[in-house]
Design a protein around this motif. Sequence first.
Motif, short mmCIF file in Angstrom:
data_model
loop_
_atom_site.label_atom_id
_atom_site.label_comp_id
_atom_site.label_asym_id
_atom_site.label_seq_id
_atom_site.Cartn_x
_atom_site.Cartn_y
_atom_site.Cartn_z
N UNK A 1 0.84 -1.19 0.00
CA UNK A 1 0.00 0.00 0.00
C UNK A 1 0.87 1.24 0.00
N UNK A 2 1.72 1.35 -0.99
CA UNK A 2 2.81 2.33 -0.94
C UNK A 2 2.37 3.77 -1.15
N UNK A 3 1.27 4.00 -1.88
CA UNK A 3 0.80 5.37 -2.08
C UNK A 3 1.83 6.24 -2.76
N UNK A 4 2.20 7.33 -2.11
CA UNK A 4 3.20 8.25 -2.67
C UNK A 4 4.61 7.69 -2.61
N UNK A 5 4.77 6.55 -1.92
CA UNK A 5 6.09 5.95 -1.77
C UNK A 5 6.89 6.52 -0.62
N UNK A 6 6.26 7.37 0.20
CA UNK A 6 7.02 8.10 1.22
C UNK A 6 7.68 7.15 2.24
N UNK A 7 7.04 6.06 2.59
CA UNK A 7 7.62 5.13 3.57
C UNK A 7 8.80 4.39 2.96
N UNK A 8 8.57 3.74 1.83
CA UNK A 8 9.62 2.94 1.20
C UNK A 8 10.81 3.80 0.80
N UNK A 9 10.55 4.93 0.16
CA UNK A 9 11.65 5.77 -0.32
C UNK A 9 12.44 6.38 0.84
N UNK A 10 11.76 6.71 1.92
CA UNK A 10 12.49 7.22 3.09
C UNK A 10 13.45 6.18 3.63
N UNK A 11 13.01 4.93 3.67
CA UNK A 11 13.88 3.85 4.15
C UNK A 11 15.05 3.61 3.20
N UNK A 12 14.77 3.62 1.91
CA UNK A 12 15.85 3.39 0.94
C UNK A 12 16.90 4.50 1.01
N UNK A 13 16.45 5.73 1.27
CA UNK A 13 17.41 6.83 1.36
C UNK A 13 18.26 6.75 2.63
N UNK A 14 17.75 6.11 3.66
CA UNK A 14 18.46 6.07 4.94
C UNK A 14 19.19 4.75 5.18
N UNK A 15 18.91 3.73 4.36
CA UNK A 15 19.63 2.46 4.47
C UNK A 15 20.40 2.25 3.16
N UNK A 16 21.67 2.56 3.11
CA UNK A 16 22.46 2.50 1.87
C UNK A 16 22.41 1.12 1.22
N UNK A 17 22.34 1.11 -0.09
CA UNK A 17 22.37 -0.12 -0.89
C UNK A 17 21.14 -1.01 -0.71
N UNK A 18 20.17 -0.57 0.05
CA UNK A 18 18.93 -1.35 0.17
C UNK A 18 18.12 -1.19 -1.11
N UNK A 19 17.26 -2.18 -1.36
CA UNK A 19 16.36 -2.14 -2.52
C UNK A 19 14.95 -2.41 -2.03
N UNK A 20 13.96 -2.09 -2.88
CA UNK A 20 12.59 -2.28 -2.41
C UNK A 20 11.59 -2.45 -3.52
N UNK A 21 10.42 -2.93 -3.10
CA UNK A 21 9.26 -3.07 -3.98
C UNK A 21 8.09 -2.38 -3.30
N UNK A 22 7.39 -1.55 -4.05
CA UNK A 22 6.20 -0.89 -3.53
C UNK A 22 4.98 -1.38 -4.27
N UNK A 23 3.98 -1.84 -3.53
CA UNK A 23 2.76 -2.39 -4.13
C UNK A 23 1.59 -1.46 -3.84
#
Length: 528
Positions: free
Chosen positions: A363-385
Amino acid sequence: MEEEDDQQIVHGEETIPRGLEGLHLERYLKKFFRNVLPTKRDLINHADSGCFLVNGNPSRLNSKLKEGDVVKVLGERKRNPSNHSNSIDRQIANLKVIAEDDSFRALLKEGGLIPANVIAFAKKRGEILITQLERSVGGIFLFSKNRESDLIIRESLETTFTLLLAGNLNANLELKAPFKELKIVGERLCRASGPGFISTVRVTTNLTTPAANLREFFESIGFPVIGNGESSSVDVLGASKGLMMALTGVSFNHPIKNERVVINIEEPEKFESTRRREEKFYEEKEVSWHREVESIVGKEDASRYGEDVRSLPAAYVTGKKMFRGKQFEVSNQVMIPREATESLIELALSQSWNSSIRILDLGTGSGCILLSLLMEIPNSTGVGLDISKSALEIADRNSQKFGIKERVEWKEADLRCLETVEFGGKFDLIISNPPYLSKKDMKSVLDLKSFEHEPHLAFVAEEDGLEFYRTIKRGIERNGLLNEGGSLILEVGNAIREKVETLFSDWKVIQKKSDKQDFIRCLLLKRK
């Protein structure tokens, strides 16, 4: 005196859901306990008796509620019917006399009195009640003292109501039967945070029982009476004492003297207090709105926005919203990021991660949760549904803006069908702020315009708010979406938290995270 064996009853116990936080206790009680607390007098009497408990403690009507507060409403003690009847008679007998002679009597009505009781009281005195005002309508009780006087007064009676209406009423309305003879005079117009305007009007009519009819008439033309508890009225933040409607004038031919009797009273004090409070709420809302818009576009550009957009959330007007110090693109296709949701990020970052974790945001919406985590955890990757293609397009633009587009993938899918989605591997962290307002809760917050402009799909869940928690649990377990030792972080409303914990009873709750209001907002869980 009441009987010694009187018993106290419990009217109900409710937990404040997400979306109703910040509501005053009085307004909450009016919305959800109106059937047992119909009048201001009932509210005051109960409050004075300590019948309203918030988290087990007696609470004042002006107390602000928080999400997760438990409100318990204790009832009056059961009364002896004869004592109750005598009490009502005494209340009516003590009403202020405005005018009286051998033919008629006019009294100043108090709130809470219903026509049936007043009619019965008048009958005992050999009088007839002419102005049968609803329980929630104030003003003048007019009685005739005999049948002959009653006929003459009724045939010549004109009544004038003062009303507070939602909206900017044009007094030059084209009236239709049976209201063609209404005389509508605009008295005052003030701004209001909910309906935009409150119109104060005086309406003169010769209808014999106009109160309910007038309410329905104004509601039918789009200007409902301000107040609460009636189907043809609208509540506003400043309205706290029933309907903003009062019979403030009557005139009739005197049954004996050859003269016209005119009786006028001032509008109730609550009218002015309602206008003042609502204007204050409007001004505060305007200041907050402008402050947020100015922070995004600057003071000069903010001044260019007209009246037509000021009812919209500032984030939807500017297309931007700050979240964890970053400016995200938003639109009315996504839920506006909220400060409380930052608790999810804080809980995730409090864990020890290696630099290459894989994250799934449901339930990613604007992506604010996932993208915030990716910006603060280097080299992490993600999927937003997300179920919304428009939402995913916004999330994708946000990922480009922050320079992490290559580290994220977007999946358009219904969260209800999580079991059928292919992700090409497992995840170290699954995180979600799923919809968890029940339909009942959503109706309440929509009445308050809390989420009026936001996509309802982002908030509403079946099964008393648990629908998507069940879906997430089932999808993770059946598809093995979590790596060994992986974590699931869920945002939960405090009102539903215990139910979620029960649902995940075969998992282990590792940590709970409170928001700034000190209510548990997030759960971190692992498979046992």
